[in-house]
Design an enzyme around this catalytic site. Structure first.
Site, short mmCIF file in Angstrom:
data_model
loop_
_atom_site.label_atom_id
_atom_site.label_comp_id
_atom_site.label_asym_id
_atom_site.label_seq_id
_atom_site.Cartn_x
_atom_site.Cartn_y
_atom_site.Cartn_z
N GLU A 1 4.43 -0.03 -12.83
CA GLU A 1 5.06 0.18 -11.61
C GLU A 1 6.53 -0.37 -11.56
O GLU A 1 6.82 -1.34 -12.34
CB GLU A 1 4.22 -1.02 -10.42
CG GLU A 1 2.93 -0.45 -10.06
CD GLU A 1 2.48 -1.28 -8.93
OE1 GLU A 1 3.44 -2.08 -8.25
OE2 GLU A 1 1.21 -1.36 -8.73
N GLU B 1 -2.06 -7.00 -10.83
CA GLU B 1 -1.45 -8.11 -10.25
C GLU B 1 -2.34 -9.29 -9.76
O GLU B 1 -2.30 -9.72 -8.49
CB GLU B 1 -0.18 -7.59 -8.95
CG GLU B 1 0.70 -6.71 -9.45
CD GLU B 1 1.58 -6.15 -8.49
OE1 GLU B 1 1.48 -6.89 -7.22
OE2 GLU B 1 2.51 -5.43 -8.77
O1 IFM Z 1 2.79 -1.64 -3.12
C1 IFM Z 1 2.94 -2.56 -4.11
C2 IFM Z 1 1.88 -2.44 -5.03
O2 IFM Z 1 0.60 -2.17 -4.39
C3 IFM Z 1 1.66 -3.61 -5.92
N1 IFM Z 1 2.72 -3.76 -6.76
C4 IFM Z 1 4.14 -3.90 -5.60
C5 IFM Z 1 4.04 -2.59 -4.88
C6 IFM Z 1 5.43 -2.85 -3.83
O3 IFM Z 1 5.31 -3.84 -3.04
#
Ligand code: IFM
Length: 463
Positions: free
Chosen positions: A362, A173
Site C-alpha cells: 500500500e 497492519e
Molecule cells: O484505508 C487504509 C487501509 O485499509 C489500511 N492502510 C491504510 C489505508 C489508508 O488509511
C-alpha cells in the site's frame, strides 16, 4: 505546501515487477448481509452511533460485490498486472469457523477467475480487520481460539483458491488493528484496553504463523507473507531522552511485528510495555510457529513518525511531534518520500539475510478531490505523491534492496474506516450516492507507469 512530480526521466523497473492496486473487502464490497454473509466487527461498529463521521457505513460502500465485473474491466484499462484484495472472513465462514458459506466462496472464485481472465495476478489478504462478530463475541483477538479459527479459515481459502493465487497475505497492519481497534477504540471492535493489549499482539502474531502453516499445508502454489505498516521513527533531537523515545516507538510500531517473524525474537519486554495484560497467553512452541519462514514481506508506507521524550508520568515513554515544513495529505499526514528509501534500506541493513523480498502493498494519498465542470478530476497532488514515492523505491532498489512490486492504495475511492467516504484515496473517483466511477488524472498517469510507457521519460498528466 505544493507537491510536484520530478522533472527527471522516470526510472525503469524490472520487467517482472508486480504493478497493482490494493483494496480491502469492508471498504469496497457492500452487501454486508447478503447471500449468507455473517456480521463482522465492522458491521457492528458502524451501526453504533458516533463511531464514523456523519454516521456513514460500509453497508453499500462501492457496491463491489455487485459491480465487480465492470470494476475489473476498468482495472484492465488501467493496465495493472496484479491486484491485492481481501476476503471478508464472515462472508465465507459466517460464524468465523465451522460450516462454510458456499455463496461467499463462489464470489471469491469468480473474482480470482475474473482477474486472471484479464491478465491480473491475484494477491489475497485474509484478514484486513473485519473479524467475524461471532468470534469477537467469544473474546476476539484476546482469545487464542481466534488464532486457531484463523488457521481453519486460511486452510479453507487455501483449498479453494490455492491453485490460482500468486500471493497470500495473512494479516494487514496488525499494529493498527491493535492500537486503533483495541487500545483506543476508534476502529472496530471499539475496545479501549489502552496498554492491556499484550494478548492481542501475541494472538495476531500467532494467527499469522498458524495461518502461514495452514496455507502451505493446503498446498497453495503462491507465496505467503504478511503486510505491516512500517515507518522510520525520527528523534526530534540527539538528546538521550529523544533517542530513547524513538527507539521505544520503533519497537512498538515496527520491530515487535517483524523481529518475532523474521528473527524469532520479541524486542519488547511484554510486562514492562503492556502493564495490565494477560501474560499467561504465551505457550511453549508459539515463538517457533510465529517464526515460520515467509516468502515475502508486504510494506505499507504512508509517512515517517517523529517523537520526543515524554514526561515521566506518560506511560508510553514518547510523545509524537508533528513533522513541519513538508507537504501534507488530506489526512494531514506529512509527505516525505525519501523516508521510504530510508525505511527499505534500513530494513535490509537491519535484517540482512533474514529479510525476504519485499512488496509495497500500500502507498497513496487522500486529497479532497472534486470533479471539475469538464468532468476531469485534476489530482495533481496524488500524481506527485506517487511519482516521488516510486522514485524513492527505485532509489532503494539501486542501493540493492530486493523489491518485487508496488500496489497503489487504492483503486476506487472507498469507505475509509472512521472517516467514511470523506477521505478519498482512489485512482477512480466514486460518487457514493450514484456509484458513478470517474477515472482521475492519476489513473492515466499510473497507466503509463504500470505499462512501462513512462520509463525513461517524464510521464504526461493526460497523454
Ligand atoms: O484505508 C487504509 C487501509 O485499509 C489500511 N492502510 C491504510 C489505508 C489508508 O488509511
Amino acid at each position: 505546501m505544493e507537491l510536484t512530480p520530478s522533472a527527471d526521466p522516470f526510472p525503469a523497473f524490472p520487467a517482472d515487477f508486480a504493478w497493482g492496486t490494493a483494496t480491502a473487502a469492508y471498504q469496497i464490497e457492500g452487501a454486508w448481509d447478503e447471500d449468507g454473509k455473517g456480521p463482522s466487527t465492522w458491521d457492528t461498529f458502524v451501526h453504533q452511533p458516533g463511531r464514523v463521521t456523519r454516521g456513514q457505513t460500509g453497508d453499500v460502500a462501492c457496491d463491489f460485490y455487485h459491480r465487480w465485473e465492470s470494476d475489473l474491466d476498468l482495472m484492465a484499462q488501467l493496465g495493472v498486472n496484479a491486484h491485492r484484495f481481501s476476503v471478508a472472513w464472515s462472508r465465507v465462514l459466517p460464524a468465523g469457523r465451522g460450516v462454510p458459506n458456499e455463496a461467499g466462496l463462489a464470489f471469491y472464485d469468480r473474482l480470482v477467475d475474473g482477474l486472471l481472465a484479464r491478465g491480473i495476478a491475484p494477491y489475497v489478504t485474509l484478514h484486513h480487520w473485519d473479524l467475524p462478530q461471532a468470534l469477537e463475541d467469544e473474546g476476539g483477538w484476546t482469545s487464542r481460539a481466534t488464532a486457531e479459527a484463523f488457521a481453519e479459515y486460511a486452510a479453507l481459502m487455501g483449498d479453494r483458491l490455492g491453485d490460482r493465487v500468486t500471493g497470500w497475505i495473512t494479516l494487514n497492519e496488525p499494529f493498527v488493528l491493535t492500537s486503533f481497534g483495541h487500545s483506543f477504540g476508534v476502529h472496530a471492535p471499539g475496545r479501549t484496553m489502552l496498554l492491556g493489549v499484550w494478548a492481542v499482539v501475541h494472538h495476531l502474531l500467532l494467527a499469522h504463523g498458524l495461518g502461514t502453516r495452514a496455507l502451505r499445508d493446503a498446498g497453495v502454489t503462491g507465496g505467503v507473507g504478511i503486510t505491516q505498516n512500517l515507518s522510520p521513527v525520527w528523534a526530534l533531537t540527539d538528546s538521550p531522552e529523544d533517542t530513547a523515545a524513538a527507539a521505544k516507538l520503533d519497537a512498538l510500531y515496527n520491530r515487535q511485528w517483524l523481529d518475532p517473524i523474521l528473527l524469532g525474537t520479541q524486542p519488547v519486554d511484554p510486562e514492562a510495555t503492556y502493564p495490565g495484560s494477560d501474560f499467561s497467553v504465551v505457550r511453549d512452541g508459539d515463538a517457533a510457529i510465529i517464526a515460520t519462514p515467509i516468502d515475502f514481506l508486504g510494506v505499507n508506507f504512508y509517512n515517517p513518525q517523529q517523537v520526543k521524550g515524554a514526561a515521566s508520568d506518560n506511560p508510553m515513554g514518547f510523545e509524537l511531534v508533528p513533522i513541519d515544513g513538508v507537504p501534507r495529505t488530506g489526512f494531514d499526514w506529512p509527505v516525505v518520500p525519501s523516508a521510504l528509501t530510508d525505511l527499505l534500506v534500513g530494513l535490509r541493513d537491519h535484517y540482512g539475510a533474514a529479510l525476504p523480498p519485499m512488496f509495497i502493498t500500500e502507498n497513496g494519498t487522500s486529497i479532497p478531490d472534486v470533479i471539475d465542470a469538464d468532468g476531469r478530476v485534476r489530482d495533481g497532488f496524488r500524481i506527485a505523491y506517487l511519482d516521488r514515492h516510486l522514485r524513492a523505491i527505485a532509489d532503494a532498489m539501486a542501493a540493492g534492496v530486493d523489491m518485487r512490486g508496488y500496489f497503489c492504495w487504492t483503486f476506487t475511492d472507498n469507505f475509509e474506516w472512521a472517516e467514511g467516504f470523506d477521505q478519498r484515496f482512489g485512482l477512480v473517483y466514486v460518487d457514493p450516492d450514484t456509484q458513478a466511477r470517474t477515472p482521475k488524472d492519476s489513473f492515466a498517469w499510473y497507466r503509463q507507469v504500470v505499462t512501462g510507457e513512462a520509463a525513461g521519460r517524464v510521464p504526461e498528466v493526460i497523454p
